[in-house]
Design a protein around this motif. Structure first.
Motif, short mmCIF file in Angstrom:
data_model
loop_
_atom_site.label_atom_id
_atom_site.label_comp_id
_atom_site.label_asym_id
_atom_site.label_seq_id
_atom_site.Cartn_x
_atom_site.Cartn_y
_atom_site.Cartn_z
N HIS A 99 -11.44 -1.94 -14.24
CA HIS A 99 -11.82 -1.17 -12.61
C HIS A 99 -12.34 -1.80 -11.86
N THR A 100 -12.64 -3.19 -12.04
CA THR A 100 -12.47 -4.28 -11.28
C THR A 100 -11.76 -4.78 -10.05
N ARG A 101 -10.59 -4.90 -11.47
CA ARG A 101 -9.10 -4.89 -10.17
C ARG A 101 -8.25 -4.30 -9.44
N PHE A 102 -8.67 -2.92 -9.54
CA PHE A 102 -8.37 -1.94 -8.78
C PHE A 102 -9.64 -1.53 -7.22
N ARG A 103 -10.28 -1.97 -7.61
CA ARG A 103 -12.00 -2.02 -6.71
C ARG A 103 -11.39 -3.26 -5.46
N LYS A 104 -11.64 -4.23 -6.23
CA LYS A 104 -11.05 -5.41 -5.31
C LYS A 104 -9.67 -5.55 -4.89
N LEU A 105 -9.15 -4.60 -4.80
CA LEU A 105 -7.34 -4.63 -4.55
C LEU A 105 -7.75 -3.78 -2.65
N LEU A 106 -8.70 -2.46 -3.32
CA LEU A 106 -8.39 -1.56 -2.62
C LEU A 106 -9.93 -1.95 -1.62
N LEU A 156 -3.22 6.06 5.01
CA LEU A 156 -2.22 5.99 4.06
C LEU A 156 -1.19 6.09 4.18
N GLY A 157 -0.14 6.30 5.93
CA GLY A 157 0.26 7.04 5.68
C GLY A 157 1.67 8.13 4.96
N VAL A 158 0.62 9.02 4.92
CA VAL A 158 1.36 10.07 4.20
C VAL A 158 1.08 11.48 5.93
N PRO A 159 2.95 11.95 5.48
CA PRO A 159 3.16 12.39 6.78
C PRO A 159 1.99 14.57 6.67
N TYR A 160 2.07 14.26 8.03
CA TYR A 160 0.26 15.61 7.80
C TYR A 160 1.00 16.11 8.21
N GLU A 161 2.66 16.93 8.20
CA GLU A 161 3.46 18.19 8.44
C GLU A 161 3.56 18.43 6.75
N ASP A 206 5.96 0.38 5.65
CA ASP A 206 5.48 0.59 7.45
C ASP A 206 3.84 -0.11 7.27
N GLU A 207 3.23 0.23 8.17
CA GLU A 207 1.84 -0.67 8.18
C GLU A 207 0.57 0.47 7.93
N GLY A 212 0.77 -1.20 1.98
CA GLY A 212 0.68 -2.79 2.06
C GLY A 212 0.11 -2.63 0.16
N LEU A 213 0.13 -1.84 -1.00
CA LEU A 213 -0.20 -1.55 -2.30
C LEU A 213 1.58 -1.48 -3.21
N LEU A 214 2.03 -1.78 -2.54
CA LEU A 214 4.04 -1.71 -3.18
C LEU A 214 3.83 -3.30 -4.31
N ASP A 215 2.72 -4.21 -4.31
CA ASP A 215 3.01 -4.68 -5.69
C ASP A 215 2.39 -4.48 -6.55
N LEU A 216 1.60 -2.71 -6.81
CA LEU A 216 1.35 -2.43 -7.33
C LEU A 216 3.10 -1.92 -8.35
N GLU A 217 2.71 -1.39 -9.47
CA GLU A 217 3.98 -0.27 -10.77
C GLU A 217 3.12 1.48 -9.58
N ASP A 218 4.29 1.75 -9.91
CA ASP A 218 4.41 2.95 -9.81
C ASP A 218 3.79 4.20 -9.77
N ASP A 219 3.16 4.03 -11.08
CA ASP A 219 2.69 4.50 -12.02
C ASP A 219 1.24 4.31 -11.15
N GLU A 220 0.48 3.15 -10.95
CA GLU A 220 -0.55 2.77 -10.40
C GLU A 220 -1.08 3.14 -9.36
N LEU A 221 0.25 3.09 -8.62
CA LEU A 221 -0.27 3.31 -6.77
C LEU A 221 -0.16 4.85 -6.83
#
Length: 393
Positions: A99-106, A156-161, A206-207, A212-221
């Motif tokens: 948990h600490t790893r992800f919490r620090k990252l975010l 987050l960068g999620v399209p509102y549409e 994008d910004e 900003g979390l693309l260093d994570l694996e796909d399943d983690e992200l």
């Protein structure tokens, strides 16, 4: 106790059983739907102590489900979707050090400074929603849901549409009395959508936060995005809807929120305490024998905490069943406590501090368009609130 109390006698108050139980003590033996013998926590002190104690695990696979309508479905879901039991990136379900790893990252993404930097945009979004409203209206559909949805999408960068997809799926996933087929379909649909979005971010960053979390694996992200997207709009949306309902049925408190800027910060904290929309948990599992408030909790026993009951504990809050926007509600447990305290709490506070006064000042004649008893409540959902709030002005 043989079941977790869920039936409310009044829409803005927790079930009366919690008050009766608190008078008897802060912790009570409870039999879970699957026969497990665990604990129900109703007192503020015991709840806060358990939430801060790392001898209790937040991993769902170690816990027993307290809500009867959800228990059987949860077991079926685990059996048919075993890979989701330990979803990478779903940090709310993890213990240290994972948990600490992800919490620090975010944590760096949700600093107070960064959240305050969003205030002008949140105010702009709020005014845009107010500009579109015409009477009569459903405050949930026209105001309470769009504001946090727009904000979390931009963050987050999620399209509102694409909101119909994630709003529909998140509502299904948070239902307490759905069926396992619908639950699985909603999970797979939302996961497929987010995997596609992650692929787009990798191809064209994008910004926004997810890039900003693309260093994570796909399943983690995926797990991170799943949690932030659902929690980021469902919680604040229900606070805005239910909070407006509470103010409309308490005119003196509404006037304070509308007319006294100095009352807004306290008022938001008091609404958070008084309403406590996380009404069906959280749960913890004891990793070893632990003594809390004179009670011996054995290793492996599940403890279910009633946050609404803890926030109405007269041992901590004077006259707790009264909505009083002038009181200091500091220390309420609505955002949790300890290492799992809500990551987005500052964002939620800012959204409410902006949205409530803006709504009430724009429409000073705002009133319910139906009897209070006719407002449909979200007793069937993991996050409490109103399904709809018919209003006019």
């Amino acid at each position: 106790m043989t079941t977790f109390p869920m039936r409310r006698q009044r829409p803005l108050d927790p079930p009366d059983e919690f008050g009766v139980l608190r008078e008897q003590g802060s912790m009570h033996r409870m039999t879970y739907p699957d026969g497990h013998e665990g604990w129900l926590v109703t007192g503020y002190g015991a709840a806060r102590a358990i939430l801060a104690d790392n001898r209790f695990s937040n991993r769902t696979e170690l816990q027993h489900q307290a809500i009867p309508a959800r228990a059987a479905i949860a077991e079926q879901f685990k059996a048919q979707m075993p890979d989701t039991n330990r979803q990478p990136g779903m940090f709310l379900r993890m213990d240290p050090p994972e948990h600490t790893r992800f919490r620090k990252l975010l944590t760096g993404q949700f600093t107070v400074r960064r959240m305050k930097g969003l205030e002008p945009r949140i105010a702009e979004i709020t005014e845009e929603r107010l500009d579109t409203m015409t009477a009569p209206a459903d405050l949930v559909e026209d105001f309470a849901l769009p504001i946090p949805s727009l904000v979390i999408c931009e963050l987050l960068g999620v399209p509102y549409e694409d909101r119909e997809t994630f709003q529909r799926d998140s509502a299904t996933l948070l239902s307490l009395d759905g069926d396992v087929g619908s639950l699985i379909a909603a999970y797979q649909d939302l996961a497929g959508y987010l995997y596609g979005l992650i692929a787009k971010k990798r191809a064209q960053p994008d910004e926004a936060l997810l890039s900003g979390l693309l260093d994570l694996e796909d399943d983690e992200l995926l797990g991170v995005a799943f949690l932030l997207l659902i929690a980021g709009h469902e919680t604040t949306a229900n606070m805005l809807g239910l909070g407006t309902f509470a103010l409309l049925t308490n005119p003196a408190q509404l006037a304070l929120m509308r007319d006294d800027p100095s009352a807004v910060d306290n008022g938001v904290e008091e609404l958070l305490r008084y309403l406590t929309i996380i009404h069906a948990g959280p749960g913890r599992a004891a990793l070893e024998d632990v003594e809390i408030d004179g009670h011996q909790i054995k290793a492996g026993e599940t403890v279910t905490i009633s946050l609404p009951s803890a926030n109405r504990d007269p041992a901590h809050f004077e006259a707790p069943d009264r909505l009083d926007l002038t009181r200091s509600a500091t220390g309420h447990l609505t955002f949790g406590h300890g290492i799992h305290q809500c990551l987005g709490q500052q964002l939620a506070r800012i959204e409410m501090r902006i949205a409530f006064p803006a709504l009430l000042r724009r429409f000073p004649g705002l009133r319910l368009a139906c009897a209070p008893s006719e407002v449909p409540m979200r007793s069937d959902m993991a996050i409490y609130g109103v399904h709809r709030l018919p209003v006019t002005w």
